[in-house]
Design an enzyme around this catalytic site. Sequence first.
Site, PDB file in Angstrom:
ATOM      1  CG  HIS A 133       1.572   3.773   8.908  1.00  0.00           C
ATOM      2  ND1 HIS A 133       1.118   3.894  10.200  1.00  0.00           N
ATOM      3  CD2 HIS A 133       2.398   2.701   8.899  1.00  0.00           C
ATOM      4  CE1 HIS A 133       1.646   2.934  10.942  1.00  0.00           C
ATOM      5  NE2 HIS A 133       2.430   2.201  10.174  1.00  0.00           N
ATOM      6  CE  LYS A 157       4.060  -4.903  15.078  1.00  0.00           C
ATOM      7  NZ  LYS A 157       4.006  -3.758  14.154  1.00  0.00           N
ATOM      8  NE  ARG A 196      10.060   2.584  11.210  1.00  0.00           N
ATOM      9  CZ  ARG A 196       9.592   2.099  12.331  1.00  0.00           C
ATOM     10  NH1 ARG A 196       8.890   2.851  13.135  1.00  0.00           N
ATOM     11  NH2 ARG A 196       9.811   0.854  12.692  1.00  0.00           N
ATOM     12  CB  SER A 225       2.445   2.529  15.705  1.00  0.00           C
ATOM     13  OG  SER A 225       2.045   2.820  14.384  1.00  0.00           O
TER      14      SER A 225
END
Length: 168
Positions: free
Chosen positions: A17, A41, A90, A128
């Site tokens: 990040h 989430k 990514r 994460s």
Amino acid sequence: MRIAIYPGTFDPVTKGHLDILDRAKELFDGLIIAIASDSNKTPLFLPEERMELLIEATKDMPNVNVRVFEGLTVEFARQCGAIAIIRGLRALSDFEYEFQLALMNKKIAPDIETIFLMTQSENSFISSSAIKWAAKLHAGVSDFVPLHVEKALIAKYASLAANSKKED
């Protein structure tokens, strides 16, 4: 001023990040890290805790601010006067999801652009979720997160374990 937002859950903030953030902040006069408080989430850290972690991580970045928001990202971008939404990529699997999101956002807010930034290759595998899993199993994660974030992860999992033992 040309303002952009960098939205996400940041649970927790990673070096991936921060890589995206460090490059994005050079493209705009102001950059707002937009912490989503109502995502699909289940976060480990409360929005206020994520905000504190990000403020610490960005304390030497004068044109960066951290805010928590609810609702649609494009609506928050409009409230901030942003002209762009920054999204980090990514892998190819990220692109498909992000592309769909960008097209939806463009339909809702044609005046706000989505800008994709590829992470550096050394950060391409960092997520994460993987960091939280490793930290929960007591693995060191200092290669993937700032030191203060690693300490926060250790403290959070120790607290959760202590609370779990109390309930037993």
